[in-house]
Scaffold this active site. Structure first.
Site, short mmCIF file in Angstrom:
data_model
loop_
_atom_site.label_atom_id
_atom_site.label_comp_id
_atom_site.label_asym_id
_atom_site.label_seq_id
_atom_site.Cartn_x
_atom_site.Cartn_y
_atom_site.Cartn_z
N ARG A 66 -88.27 -103.59 108.55
CA ARG A 66 -86.58 -103.20 108.27
C ARG A 66 -86.54 -101.94 107.86
O ARG A 66 -87.22 -101.36 106.94
CB ARG A 66 -85.94 -104.23 107.60
CG ARG A 66 -86.15 -105.67 107.85
CD ARG A 66 -85.39 -106.50 106.69
NE ARG A 66 -85.91 -108.05 107.12
CZ ARG A 66 -86.67 -108.50 106.50
NH1 ARG A 66 -87.32 -107.92 105.37
NH2 ARG A 66 -86.89 -110.04 106.51
N ASN A 70 -95.82 -113.02 111.81
CA ASN A 70 -96.08 -114.40 111.28
C ASN A 70 -94.69 -115.13 111.07
O ASN A 70 -94.46 -115.88 110.24
CB ASN A 70 -96.70 -114.35 109.85
CG ASN A 70 -96.09 -113.66 108.94
OD1 ASN A 70 -95.16 -112.73 109.15
ND2 ASN A 70 -96.28 -113.68 107.89
N PHE A 71 -93.69 -114.67 112.16
CA PHE A 71 -92.53 -115.46 112.09
C PHE A 71 -92.77 -116.85 112.33
O PHE A 71 -93.43 -117.29 113.18
CB PHE A 71 -91.37 -114.71 113.06
CG PHE A 71 -91.08 -113.40 112.60
CD1 PHE A 71 -90.51 -112.98 111.45
CD2 PHE A 71 -91.62 -112.48 113.43
CE1 PHE A 71 -90.21 -111.59 111.10
CE2 PHE A 71 -91.43 -110.97 113.11
CZ PHE A 71 -90.36 -110.87 111.99
N ASP A 121 -103.96 -117.84 102.44
CA ASP A 121 -103.73 -116.70 102.96
C ASP A 121 -104.84 -116.04 103.44
O ASP A 121 -104.99 -115.22 104.65
CB ASP A 121 -102.64 -115.95 102.23
CG ASP A 121 -101.23 -116.50 102.18
OD1 ASP A 121 -100.70 -117.06 102.78
OD2 ASP A 121 -100.52 -116.29 101.03
#
Length: 381
Positions: free
Chosen positions: A37, A97-98, A170
């Site tokens: 962003r 990874n949405f 993760d």
């Protein structure tokens, strides 16, 4: 020359699993461009450990995003999205990874991206896989460890569920994503076609438990039982575990119980002579050993056991380890530097190529730091 030089990765991933995969590919020579962003960057910039920051981003972000470039784009803006699609047409790998449905809504789902670039390797990280009752549930390391059974493997029998002290799910998921991407890149050299590579936090965390799940499947579905005290593995026989000594602790791994006891000048009690009891009477055996190991120092036992090639080690904290010569010869430390000249000490890539260690001086970028260079490099304007 590093093996992934010439490979360009476009990373839409955030937080830890996806970015850690990008980190490994960057360490191995890939050019990793992080799409973020404008101004604020990805949300992972604000995820902290002990509230430690380097410039405007957390130290955790810097550890997972060193040696990358940042391209700021508002994917809801038509012009920015068009530039990103031009970028997609020229890269080798894309990761995100949405949650399921997000990239479809933006217009960057696999089928759309494949039409733009048929050779692209499209890597996806999800929490629980693309379908099923949990598909849109938030994926976070602690939640995955809790749901997967992993929290019931560490600690002692009387302990509450005990998660790992690391972002275990993760990190392993990131490693699995890299494996899949590298396999797909090799496959592309044979077919000329790209591929979609999917991993999930839950599946990766189940995979790293394969030895325990396999035991469960073939042992009458009996749940693993943590040792009463000092166990490091729920299914391994005595003497496997951690024991207090006169001045510290000693870990004993895969060492035959009878040989260990004999080297201590002891006789194995008759009730433990049958090797089957090394599993069924694990707690009693560990109590027996504990009563003797506590009488001498850790070094005393190391001096006794190591010449016999028993699998033993002392218990170190970071301070002890990092000052030990065995650590220093690895040269695992490296210092990275931001574009503002701020420095941070961290670890290097653990892989060696032809005997050479891999170091990278560049820290994580600021959001949009590389826009102008990338616009020019890929002719995006």
């Amino acid at each position: 020359m590093l093996p992934l030089e010439g490979i360009t990765v476009l990373e839409f991933a955030q937080f830890m699993a996806g970015p850690s995969a990008g980190l490994k590919m960057a360490d191995l020579g890939a050019s990793v461009i992080k799409v973020e962003r404008p101004e604020t960057g990805e949300a992972g910039r604000q995820i902290t450990l002990k509230n430690l920051f380097i410039d405007e981003s957390s130290m955790v972000f810097h550890t997972a995003n060193r040696n990358k470039r940042s391209y700021a784009a508002n994917l809801k803006n038509a012009d920015d999205l068009e530039r990103v699609k031009k970028l997609i047409s020229q890269v080798d790998v894309m990761t995100h990874n949405f949650r399921p449905g997000v990239m479809e809504k933006i217009g960057l789902d696999y089928e759309t991206v494949k039409a733009i670039n048929p050779k692209i390797i499209y890597g996806v990280v999800s929490g629980y896989g693309p379908v099923g009752p949990w598909a849109k549930k938030p994926g976070q390391d602690l939640l995955i460890q809790s749901l997967s059974g992993f929290v019931n493997l560490s600690g002692n029998a009387a302990d509450d569920p005990t998660p790992s002290g690391l972002a275990t799910s993760d990190i392993f998921t990131g490693a699995h994503l890299v494996q899949g991407i590298l396999a797909a890149l090799v496959g592309r050299t044979k077919t000329g076609k790209g591929a979609k590579v999917e991993v999930s936090l839950l599946e990766s965390t189940l995979d790293i438990q394969f030895e325990l799940l396999t035991t469960y499947f073939n042992d009458g579905n009996r749940l693993p039982k943590r040792a009463k005290k000092g166990s490091a593995h729920a299914y391994v026989a005595a003497p496997y575990g951690v024991y207090p000594t006169k001045d510290g602790y000693l870990s004993i791994a895969l060492t035959p119980l009878d040989e260990l006891v004999g080297s201590m000048g002891l006789t194995l009690p008759y009730q433990f002579l049958d090797k089957g009891t090394w599993f069924s009477k694990r707690d009693e055996i560990m109590d027996f050993l504990r009563g003797y190991l506590i009488k001498e120092t850790t070094q005393y036992w190391l001096d006794l056991f190591e010449p016999l090639d028993f699998r033993v080690a002392p218990i170190y904290d970071y301070k002890t380890l990092l000052n030990h010569e065995a650590y220093k010869v690895l040269k695992m430390d490296q210092e990275v530097e931001t574009s503002d000249g701020l420095t941070m000490k961290t670890t290097r890539c653990p892989i060696r190529i032809d005997g050479h260690r891999i170091f990278n001086r560049k820290s994580a970028p600021k959001p949009g730091e590389d826009n102008s260079v990338i616009d020019q490099e890929f002719n995006l304007n």
